[in-house]
Design a protein around this motif. Structure first.
Motif, PDB file in Angstrom:
ATOM      1  N   GLY A 112       0.863  -1.184   0.115  1.00  0.00           N
ATOM      2  CA  GLY A 112       0.094  -0.024   0.049  1.00  0.00           C
ATOM      3  C   GLY A 112       0.943   1.362   0.040  1.00  0.00           C
ATOM      4  O   GLY A 112       2.018   1.331   0.656  1.00  0.00           O
ATOM      5  N   ARG A 113       0.349   2.296  -0.621  1.00  0.00           N
ATOM      6  CA  ARG A 113       0.902   3.643  -0.731  1.00  0.00           C
ATOM      7  C   ARG A 113       1.248   4.132   0.739  1.00  0.00           C
ATOM      8  O   ARG A 113       1.845   4.835   1.118  1.00  0.00           O
ATOM      9  CB  ARG A 113       0.531   4.472  -1.615  1.00  0.00           C
ATOM     10  N   LYS A 114       0.096   4.019   1.551  1.00  0.00           N
ATOM     11  CA  LYS A 114      -0.109   4.613   2.642  1.00  0.00           C
ATOM     12  C   LYS A 114      -0.602   3.678   3.603  1.00  0.00           C
ATOM     13  O   LYS A 114      -1.900   3.619   4.182  1.00  0.00           O
ATOM     14  CB  LYS A 114      -1.044   5.875   2.764  1.00  0.00           C
ATOM     15  N   PRO A 115       0.151   2.546   4.183  1.00  0.00           N
ATOM     16  CA  PRO A 115      -0.377   1.332   4.904  1.00  0.00           C
ATOM     17  C   PRO A 115      -1.002   1.943   6.243  1.00  0.00           C
ATOM     18  O   PRO A 115      -0.508   2.964   6.886  1.00  0.00           O
ATOM     19  CB  PRO A 115       0.714   0.783   5.228  1.00  0.00           C
ATOM     20  N   TRP A 116      -2.204   1.387   6.598  1.00  0.00           N
ATOM     21  CA  TRP A 116      -2.996   1.846   7.753  1.00  0.00           C
ATOM     22  C   TRP A 116      -2.111   1.844   9.107  1.00  0.00           C
ATOM     23  O   TRP A 116      -2.292   2.467   9.944  1.00  0.00           O
ATOM     24  CB  TRP A 116      -4.124   0.836   7.957  1.00  0.00           C
ATOM     25  N   TYR A 117      -1.117   0.799   9.085  1.00  0.00           N
ATOM     26  CA  TYR A 117      -0.310   0.594  10.313  1.00  0.00           C
ATOM     27  C   TYR A 117       0.565   1.447  10.596  1.00  0.00           C
ATOM     28  O   TYR A 117       1.369   1.676  11.703  1.00  0.00           O
ATOM     29  CB  TYR A 117       0.085  -0.887  10.565  1.00  0.00           C
ATOM     30  N   ASN A 118       0.988   2.486   9.673  1.00  0.00           N
ATOM     31  CA  ASN A 118       1.927   3.577   9.904  1.00  0.00           C
ATOM     32  C   ASN A 118       1.297   4.282  11.256  1.00  0.00           C
ATOM     33  O   ASN A 118       2.169   4.803  12.082  1.00  0.00           O
ATOM     34  CB  ASN A 118       1.950   4.587   8.895  1.00  0.00           C
ATOM     35  N   ALA A 119       0.117   4.431  11.382  1.00  0.00           N
ATOM     36  CA  ALA A 119      -0.594   5.080  12.626  1.00  0.00           C
ATOM     37  C   ALA A 119      -0.227   4.556  13.672  1.00  0.00           C
ATOM     38  O   ALA A 119       0.214   5.243  15.007  1.00  0.00           O
ATOM     39  CB  ALA A 119      -2.067   5.527  12.416  1.00  0.00           C
ATOM     40  N   LEU A 120      -0.098   3.196  13.781  1.00  0.00           N
ATOM     41  CA  LEU A 120       0.181   2.256  14.951  1.00  0.00           C
ATOM     42  C   LEU A 120       1.590   2.845  15.465  1.00  0.00           C
ATOM     43  O   LEU A 120       2.184   2.873  16.681  1.00  0.00           O
ATOM     44  CB  LEU A 120       0.052   0.886  14.738  1.00  0.00           C
ATOM     45  N   PHE A 121       2.623   2.894  14.625  1.00  0.00           N
ATOM     46  CA  PHE A 121       4.037   3.264  14.864  1.00  0.00           C
ATOM     47  C   PHE A 121       4.165   4.646  15.500  1.00  0.00           C
ATOM     48  O   PHE A 121       4.731   5.150  16.402  1.00  0.00           O
ATOM     49  CB  PHE A 121       4.849   3.093  13.658  1.00  0.00           C
ATOM     50  N   GLU A 122       3.090   5.649  15.006  1.00  0.00           N
ATOM     51  CA  GLU A 122       3.300   6.978  15.560  1.00  0.00           C
ATOM     52  C   GLU A 122       2.695   7.114  17.031  1.00  0.00           C
ATOM     53  O   GLU A 122       3.062   7.654  17.750  1.00  0.00           O
ATOM     54  CB  GLU A 122       2.176   7.973  14.609  1.00  0.00           C
ATOM     55  N   LYS A 123       1.758   6.014  17.064  1.00  0.00           N
ATOM     56  CA  LYS A 123       0.785   5.999  18.517  1.00  0.00           C
ATOM     57  C   LYS A 123       1.852   5.409  19.428  1.00  0.00           C
ATOM     58  O   LYS A 123       1.724   5.950  20.575  1.00  0.00           O
ATOM     59  CB  LYS A 123      -0.329   5.117  18.169  1.00  0.00           C
ATOM     60  N   TYR A 124       2.826   4.622  19.057  1.00  0.00           N
ATOM     61  CA  TYR A 124       3.800   3.949  20.109  1.00  0.00           C
ATOM     62  C   TYR A 124       5.126   4.716  20.125  1.00  0.00           C
ATOM     63  O   TYR A 124       6.307   4.160  20.750  1.00  0.00           O
ATOM     64  CB  TYR A 124       3.991   2.556  19.848  1.00  0.00           C
ATOM     65  N   GLY A 125       5.317   5.914  19.826  1.00  0.00           N
ATOM     66  CA  GLY A 125       6.542   7.026  19.994  1.00  0.00           C
ATOM     67  C   GLY A 125       7.368   7.006  19.021  1.00  0.00           C
ATOM     68  O   GLY A 125       8.418   7.082  19.074  1.00  0.00           O
ATOM     69  N   PHE A 126       6.980   6.764  17.414  1.00  0.00           N
ATOM     70  CA  PHE A 126       7.786   6.619  16.382  1.00  0.00           C
ATOM     71  C   PHE A 126       7.451   8.001  15.663  1.00  0.00           C
ATOM     72  O   PHE A 126       6.148   8.356  15.504  1.00  0.00           O
ATOM     73  CB  PHE A 126       7.645   5.439  15.541  1.00  0.00           C
ATOM     74  N   GLU A 127       8.615   8.438  14.861  1.00  0.00           N
ATOM     75  CA  GLU A 127       8.371   9.722  13.885  1.00  0.00           C
ATOM     76  C   GLU A 127       8.434   8.793  12.475  1.00  0.00           C
ATOM     77  O   GLU A 127       9.493   8.292  12.203  1.00  0.00           O
ATOM     78  CB  GLU A 127       9.426  10.556  13.970  1.00  0.00           C
ATOM     79  N   VAL A 128       7.203   8.865  11.856  1.00  0.00           N
ATOM     80  CA  VAL A 128       7.302   7.863  10.497  1.00  0.00           C
ATOM     81  C   VAL A 128       7.404   8.905   9.409  1.00  0.00           C
ATOM     82  O   VAL A 128       6.749  10.083   9.294  1.00  0.00           O
ATOM     83  CB  VAL A 128       5.902   7.196  10.503  1.00  0.00           C
ATOM     84  N   GLU A 129       8.122   8.593   8.288  1.00  0.00           N
ATOM     85  CA  GLU A 129       8.675   9.311   7.194  1.00  0.00           C
ATOM     86  C   GLU A 129       8.768   8.322   5.993  1.00  0.00           C
ATOM     87  O   GLU A 129       9.332   7.263   6.283  1.00  0.00           O
ATOM     88  CB  GLU A 129       9.712  10.422   7.472  1.00  0.00           C
ATOM     89  N   ALA A 130       8.287   8.583   4.835  1.00  0.00           N
ATOM     90  CA  ALA A 130       8.377   8.074   3.703  1.00  0.00           C
ATOM     91  C   ALA A 130       9.943   8.038   3.192  1.00  0.00           C
ATOM     92  O   ALA A 130      10.507   8.961   2.922  1.00  0.00           O
ATOM     93  CB  ALA A 130       7.613   8.479   2.613  1.00  0.00           C
ATOM     94  N   VAL A 131      10.554   6.915   2.818  1.00  0.00           N
ATOM     95  CA  VAL A 131      11.885   6.730   2.237  1.00  0.00           C
ATOM     96  C   VAL A 131      11.395   6.946   0.522  1.00  0.00           C
ATOM     97  O   VAL A 131      12.030   7.450  -0.287  1.00  0.00           O
ATOM     98  CB  VAL A 131      12.249   5.463   2.499  1.00  0.00           C
ATOM     99  N   GLY A 132      10.105   6.231   0.123  1.00  0.00           N
ATOM    100  CA  GLY A 132       9.685   6.260  -1.429  1.00  0.00           C
ATOM    101  C   GLY A 132       8.166   5.798  -1.461  1.00  0.00           C
ATOM    102  O   GLY A 132       7.935   4.799  -0.920  1.00  0.00           O
ATOM    103  N   VAL A 133       7.569   6.420  -2.309  1.00  0.00           N
ATOM    104  CA  VAL A 133       6.314   5.870  -2.470  1.00  0.00           C
ATOM    105  C   VAL A 133       6.165   6.123  -4.013  1.00  0.00           C
ATOM    106  O   VAL A 133       6.155   7.157  -4.534  1.00  0.00           O
ATOM    107  CB  VAL A 133       5.047   6.971  -1.718  1.00  0.00           C
ATOM    108  N   ARG A 134       5.495   4.888  -4.581  1.00  0.00           N
ATOM    109  CA  ARG A 134       5.150   4.725  -5.822  1.00  0.00           C
ATOM    110  C   ARG A 134       3.827   5.687  -6.507  1.00  0.00           C
ATOM    111  O   ARG A 134       2.873   5.926  -5.587  1.00  0.00           O
ATOM    112  CB  ARG A 134       4.941   3.427  -6.507  1.00  0.00           C
TER     113      ARG A 134
END
Length: 691
Positions: free
Chosen positions: A646-668
């Motif tokens: 997925g281009r924006k996987p739903w579980y990205n929000a889980l990493f943010e919830k548990y103290g991570f800063e999420v950023e894209a390396v590459g998105v098609r």
């Protein structure tokens, strides 16, 4: 059995400082055929003495004639009971014998308890080797040990029929014989097989090939004191420790940094010198190396290793027995991107999914981190990585390249037993011995991923595109590569109707492409599956050449690597670096679920984690449980990397919830013709940094 123990003996002699020639006893040796055969694996002239022991005078006479013909003056035939203790040339043989073998003789001995005890007393205390090859039957319960239990269990008919049948010839196959053998000795290698007699798959006689070493006695007290004194260390069941060193250990808290509970410290990193362990350990640094301390710590936390890299697991659990082979014979994720993002350092502690082990080896080569936890529920994937590690340690590059570059090695069975077996766990050895034809033709057409390669080969042939495909893999003009794909190959092999048919069959998606249902749903939620395939491949053709950069797709086309297009660990330079710098020593192979392994790690122990695409497979509950454990195990500033369909996987929000800063390396971007890496199989790649 002879080849296995010869390989084990060579390994011990190579590591030993002593030049003493070994002493061998063949119990129930009959006509001496075993000793003649051993000369093919380990020259008889290199033994100090060889004793053949057998009760039958006529067999012993034949043996003497055989040895006289070969001129072996160091071979002595003793026509006596197996419990005899008179060995000419050795005043007191107890604890002085380096090797004892029993080939189809333990099952014929009446006093087998006494014989095994006698063998135990004769063997050299630390390095004595015992080899057994015999028929057997199992009990109706699973063995407790994870050494040698693959294929151990016999069904009701086999257990009972063969016991009765063999008993007519005074051969006793009751399971107690093997059980007592394994009670008295540490099992080093065990292979369980079936002799397919006359009617294969109907008449199956169980046999085992077994190599063990003596268990040390009188060390329980020391081990008990040690375990109470300093919890980070433990002794294995066959290891002693000197009393002065024991006293020093009792009075000093030796705690490698990876045992620290302070998440802000450099946990998990392997000290490079005794001084880095801490001032409290300096008294014993000269007696026990830092590497030994780390190995003791590893044993305490995960159990004694089954090989230099493999950790214990129970191969009889349904979660493991569901896998009959590896799914991936090669890895699809692009390690170049991983290495750029992760910026690996020598004090990093990594967590990676094993897959085919290619990327783990790339990390070890380019970053040389202190620890790489390789995790896979499928034991066969770890068997594959274990084979690669053993080959790096024991083979020259030419042999390694034949196996994993060309994918063909006509002499694989010999090198498996003679050169690789000392470094393999019993489970891996048994798997590869059973599948010893894997390298007869094309290794990369094996495993479930091999189905995709065979399908591609079949399509190319029936469409008459063999020369075109060859030109794609050899051209040095990117424009030619693109035109051949767009105008010839794509219309012939990937028409819309065929892509739709393939993507509508979940069984093919999983078995050939490794795509589970949840991941397919993720693709469909964001767009069209046919467009997804075209977006993947169209942009690859314009990115770089198959000939010297796109080794992933070049492998699909040629079903082998080339010297100019292959992972860097397969090059001679990369191979020699891994071997000479012992970069693979950092690897620990866990055959468990990801969340089980994460729970076994200390808080903040990890600095880098690569989760590949497996988060796509989860439902929200399981995903949250895992992300929570990842957040606990990764220290502040640590990096987690993953890919997604997925281009924006739903579980990205889980990493943010548990103290991570999420950023894209590459998105098609659909229809853009721009790839995010050399594989471009995934729609996105993300990294998360622990805040």
């Amino acid at each position: 059995m002879l080849a296995l123990i010869a390989a084990q003996l060579k390994e011990q002699l190579k590591d030993s400082r002593s030049n003493k020639a070994p002493i061998w006893i063949d119990l129930g040796g009959g006509t001496g055929w075993n000793i003649e055969q051993m000369n093919n694996y380990f020259p008889i002239s290199k033994f100090e003495r060889v004793y053949l022991v057998d009760l039958c005078p006529s067999l012993c006479r034949i043996a003497r004639e055989r040895f006289q013909k070969f001129g072996w003056t160091n071979v002595i035939v003793l026509c006596e009971d197996a419990l005899g203790s008179d060995f000419p040339g050795i005043a007191n043989p107890k604890g002085k014998i380096d090797m004892i073998t029993m080939s189809y003789s333990l099952s014929m001995m009446d006093n087998y308890h006494a014989v095994i005890d006698h063998v135990h007393s004769l063997l050299e205390r630390k390095a004595g080797i015992l080899g057994v090859a015999d028929f057997y039957t199992s009990t109706n319960t699973t063995k407790a040990s994870n050494y040698g239990i693959q294929g151990y269990q016999c069904n009701w008919w086999t257990r009972n029929f063969w016991q009765i049948w063999f008993a007519f010839d005074h051969v006793h196959l009751h399971a107690s014989r093997r059980d007592y053998l394994e009670y008295r000795f540490n099992v080093k290698k065990a292979v369980n097989g079936r002799n397919h007699f006359i009617l294969p798959f109907l008449v199956q006689i169980p046999y085992y090939i077994w190599v063990g070493q003596k268990k040390s006695s009188g060390t329980k007290k020391n081990r008990s004191i040690l375990s109470k004194s300093i919890s980070p260390l433990s002794l294995s069941s066959d290891e002693e420790i000197d009393e002065p060193i024991l006293h020093q250990l009792q009075t000093n808290d030796i705690r490698p940094r990876s045992m620290s509970t302070d998440s802000s410290s450099s946990q998990g990193s392997v000290p490079d010198s005794p001084s880095s362990v801490g001032s409290s350990s300096t008294l014993v640094a000269s007696a026990i190396s830092t590497r030994a301390l780390i190995e003791k710590q590893t044993e305490l936390r995960f159990g004694p290793k089954l090989s230099p890299w493999r950790l214990p697991y129970n191969p009889t659990l349904p979660c493991h027995t569901q896998f009959r082979s590896y799914i991936y014979a090669f890895t699809w994720e692009d390690p170049r991107i991983d290495l750029e993002v992760l910026n690996l350092q020598k004090d990093d502690v990594m967590f990676v999914i094993t897959s085919a082990g290619d990327n783990a080896l790339e990390y070890a080569l380019h970053g040389q981190p202190s620890r790489i936890h390789c995790v896979d529920m499928n034991p066969c994937q770890n068997h594959l990585l274990e084979l690669k590690l053993a080959a790096i340690q024991n083979l020259p590059h030419s042999e390694f390249w034949q196996m994993f570059g060309v994918g063909h090695h006509a002499d694989f069975r010999r090198i498996l037993v003679d050169q690789l077996s000392p470094s393999l766990s019993s489970a891996a050895l048994q798997f590869w011995y059973k599948n010893r034809s894997t390298f007869d033709d094309c290794f990369y057409e094996t495993g479930y991923s091999g189905l995709a390669l065979r399908l591609f080969k079949w399509l190319v042939r029936i469409k008459g595109l063999s020369k075109t495909v060859e030109e794609v893999s050899t051209t040095d003009d990117i424009r030619v590569q693109e035109q051949l794909w767009e105008n010839v190959i794509k219309p012939s092999i990937l028409p819309v109707w065929l892509v739709e048919w393939v993507l509508s069959h979940p069984a093919f998606l999983w078995n050939a492409l490794g795509v589970p249902i949840n991941q397919m749903k993720l693709i469909l939620d964001e767009g069209d599956a046919v467009q997804y395939i075209y977006d993947t491949l169209d942009s690859i053709m314009t990115r770089s050449l198959f000939r010297d950069d796109q080794y992933f797709y070049n492998l699909v086309v040629n079903r082998k690597y080339t010297c100019d297009s292959c992972p860097s660990y397969l090059t001679e330079t990369g191979f020699q670096t891994l071997k000479e710098q012992k970069a693979t020593d950092a690897m620990l192979l866990h055959t468990k679920s990801i969340i089980q392994v994460l729970k076994s790690l200390a808080d903040g122990e990890l600095t880098k984690a690569v989760l590949m695409d497996h988060m796509d497979w989860f439902d929200p509950k399981d995903a949250e449980d895992e992300v929570k454990e990842v957040a606990r195990a990764v220290r502040k500033g640590g990096i987690v990397l993953w890919r997604s369909a997925g281009r924006k996987p739903w579980y990205n929000a889980l990493f943010e919830k548990y103290g991570f800063e999420v950023e894209a390396v590459g998105v098609r971007v659909p229809g853009s013709g721009v790839s995010i890496d050399r594989v471009n199989m995934y729609a996105s790649c993300y990294k998360a940094i622990k805040k």
